[in-house]
Write a protein that holds these residues in place. Sequence first.
Motif, short mmCIF file in Angstrom:
data_model
loop_
_atom_site.label_atom_id
_atom_site.label_comp_id
_atom_site.label_asym_id
_atom_site.label_seq_id
_atom_site.Cartn_x
_atom_site.Cartn_y
_atom_site.Cartn_z
N UNK A 1 0.86 -1.26 0.14
CA UNK A 1 0.04 -0.08 -0.09
C UNK A 1 0.97 1.19 0.06
N UNK A 2 0.93 2.05 -1.07
CA UNK A 2 1.50 3.23 -1.13
C UNK A 2 0.74 4.29 -0.34
N UNK A 3 1.57 5.06 0.59
CA UNK A 3 0.99 5.96 1.45
C UNK A 3 1.69 7.30 1.07
N UNK A 4 1.17 8.45 0.75
CA UNK A 4 1.91 9.82 1.01
C UNK A 4 1.45 10.52 2.32
N UNK A 5 2.18 10.46 3.31
CA UNK A 5 1.80 10.92 4.45
C UNK A 5 2.67 12.19 4.96
N UNK A 6 3.43 12.88 3.93
CA UNK A 6 4.15 14.12 3.90
C UNK A 6 3.46 15.33 4.23
N UNK A 7 2.34 15.41 3.89
CA UNK A 7 1.37 16.52 4.38
C UNK A 7 0.79 16.74 5.57
N UNK A 8 0.85 15.46 6.19
CA UNK A 8 0.45 15.47 7.46
C UNK A 8 1.40 16.16 8.70
N UNK A 9 0.60 16.55 9.86
CA UNK A 9 1.50 17.00 10.64
C UNK A 9 2.42 16.19 11.16
N UNK A 10 3.63 16.65 11.72
CA UNK A 10 4.79 15.52 12.14
C UNK A 10 4.37 14.60 13.21
N UNK A 11 3.49 14.74 14.21
CA UNK A 11 2.98 13.82 15.42
C UNK A 11 1.98 12.63 14.81
N UNK A 12 1.25 13.12 13.84
CA UNK A 12 0.37 12.24 13.27
C UNK A 12 1.20 11.49 12.14
N UNK A 13 2.01 11.92 11.39
CA UNK A 13 2.85 11.11 10.44
C UNK A 13 3.97 9.88 11.14
N UNK A 14 4.24 10.49 12.47
CA UNK A 14 4.82 9.60 13.13
C UNK A 14 4.04 8.37 13.68
N UNK A 15 2.97 8.82 14.20
CA UNK A 15 1.93 8.03 14.80
C UNK A 15 1.71 6.88 13.72
N UNK A 16 1.24 7.46 12.43
CA UNK A 16 0.94 6.45 11.17
C UNK A 16 1.99 5.59 11.04
N UNK A 17 3.33 6.17 10.72
CA UNK A 17 4.61 5.31 10.71
C UNK A 17 4.86 4.28 11.57
N UNK A 18 4.62 4.67 12.93
CA UNK A 18 4.93 3.51 13.92
C UNK A 18 3.98 2.38 13.87
N UNK A 19 2.55 2.65 13.57
CA UNK A 19 1.55 1.72 13.47
C UNK A 19 1.81 0.70 12.08
N UNK A 20 2.34 1.62 11.06
CA UNK A 20 2.45 0.76 9.89
C UNK A 20 3.86 -0.14 9.94
N UNK A 21 4.68 0.39 10.73
CA UNK A 21 5.94 -0.33 11.06
C UNK A 21 5.87 -1.73 11.99
N UNK A 22 4.68 -1.67 12.84
CA UNK A 22 4.66 -2.67 13.73
C UNK A 22 3.61 -3.77 13.30
#
Length: 96
Positions: A1-22
């Motif tokens: 799944x290709x995601x483009x989260x670069x436009x999100x605020x940093x805390x939300x982006x990190x939260x999504x990245x962590x969820x996706x990584x785990x």
Amino acid sequence: MVENNSALDRPTRLKRLRMRAWHRGMKEMDIILGGFVDAEAASLPDTDLDNLERLMDRQDQQLFLWVSGAIPAPADADTAESAMVGRIMRRFEGAA
């Protein structure tokens, strides 16, 4: 799944990245990427987060073999992805 989260605020982006990584579907990659994201993501500049997200778009099996050093970088991998894999490998080897 290709995601483009670069436009999100940093805390939300990190939260999504962590969820996706785990929650990748392959336990080995959950441990490797989840541990890396927990330890390093908050300190990464946005360009490195872009590279990490692009790397995480790859299939788990291919990514696991690459990160573990079992195969060389895929032909379509760019320099930034290869550098991120090197960083993940160093982090994982240091944690072992």
